[in-house]
Design an enzyme around this catalytic site. Sequence first.
Site, mmCIF file in Angstrom:
data_model
loop_
_atom_site.group_PDB
_atom_site.id
_atom_site.type_symbol
_atom_site.label_atom_id
_atom_site.label_comp_id
_atom_site.label_asym_id
_atom_site.label_seq_id
_atom_site.Cartn_x
_atom_site.Cartn_y
_atom_site.Cartn_z
ATOM 1 N N HIS A 7 0.860 -1.260 0.174
ATOM 2 C CA HIS A 7 -0.129 0.159 0.037
ATOM 3 C C HIS A 7 0.913 1.193 -0.012
ATOM 4 O O HIS A 7 0.251 2.049 0.434
ATOM 5 C CB HIS A 7 -0.951 0.054 1.175
ATOM 6 N N CYS B 144 3.641 14.169 -12.598
ATOM 7 C CA CYS B 144 4.473 13.651 -13.282
ATOM 8 C C CYS B 144 5.215 12.253 -12.808
ATOM 9 O O CYS B 144 6.193 11.756 -13.122
ATOM 10 C CB CYS B 144 5.673 14.715 -13.582
#
Length: 365
Positions: free
Chosen positions: A240, A251
Amino acid sequence: MILKYNGKNLSGGINVTKSWEEIVKVKAVDKESVLLGKQSDDGNWRYKMQEKLKVKADQEITIEKTGTNATFHQMTTRQTGIVNDWEKALAFLEASFLEAEPVSVHSSFRLKIWQIMSGQAKESLKLNWQQICFPDGPQLAILASWLRSSKHTVIITGPSTNQKKSTEEKILSVDAFNNKNKEFHNYYSKKIKELNRERYASILDDISVLEKEGHIQSIITEYTNGFHQDSGSKNVYELHGSLKKCHCHFCGRTVHQRVFLDNRNCPDCGGNVRPSVVLLSEKLPIETWKKAAIELRKADLVIVLDTSLQMNPSNKLLGYTNGKTVFLQTEKNESLPKNDLTIVGDVSNNIKLLTQIMSPNTIEV
């Protein structure tokens, strides 16, 4: 009265009183050996060895007081002098002691005795010593035997199914990041700052020891706190993500945590920066998942700590392994996946005991 057997003094001149406690007792065919200890008021211990020798019926014991020869069929006792520290007491543990059958170990000395016997006792007796030194963990003895024979062991960690869901779960989503960025930032900034001040639990030290000693090869975790790495573990797969890392949402550039905490934008594209955790509605990181799956395929043994692996997609993890699976759970859970062994009890304590069994000389006592 002085007892002699074949001309040798057997009594040693020291009487055992009730204040002396049995530290460790072993037995062989012809004798029983006991390391005795007596604790003074200042907490220090004194030690001596007592041996009960079996005297055969056709041998003679001379009782010097009367000068009369008599034949006995009994156990007769001899003892050593008293020493004042543990290192000197170890000198009493002769090779014959290491080859004898264990009978009992004082509860305060179990780990100390196991540190010796796990490395020096006869191989055929090590399981007996383990059971004597760890009497409260018979299931751990099974797990330890599997762990010794496993060439590749994986530990899976995650939150308990009984752990309450966050009341602020709505802020953990991509939607909140995009549309309620101030609330999102405040929530995660607070969480990261709290995390940076928090000390990881001692169980992670024990897991790290097991990894360093070569007993486990990797850790797959549902936690995002980065504490496995803080405790020294190296081969960790964070399904996770991690709150210890941050990146630009647009980006993908990795940035220092401070960039997020200062609420600055990405230095490359000017986009919003976020913690590198999986938000609600996002998929798990595919590369991490693939690597975790490879680890599980190689595993002879998988040990699952506290999490029940019921939530999707974690419920698919055990499908990658053909190895034995063991669940260590704080509370009984009837909905666990099919497994080879379930151990219910204090998970932290059980991992500590397992570490003591597998790597006793790494533990200070």
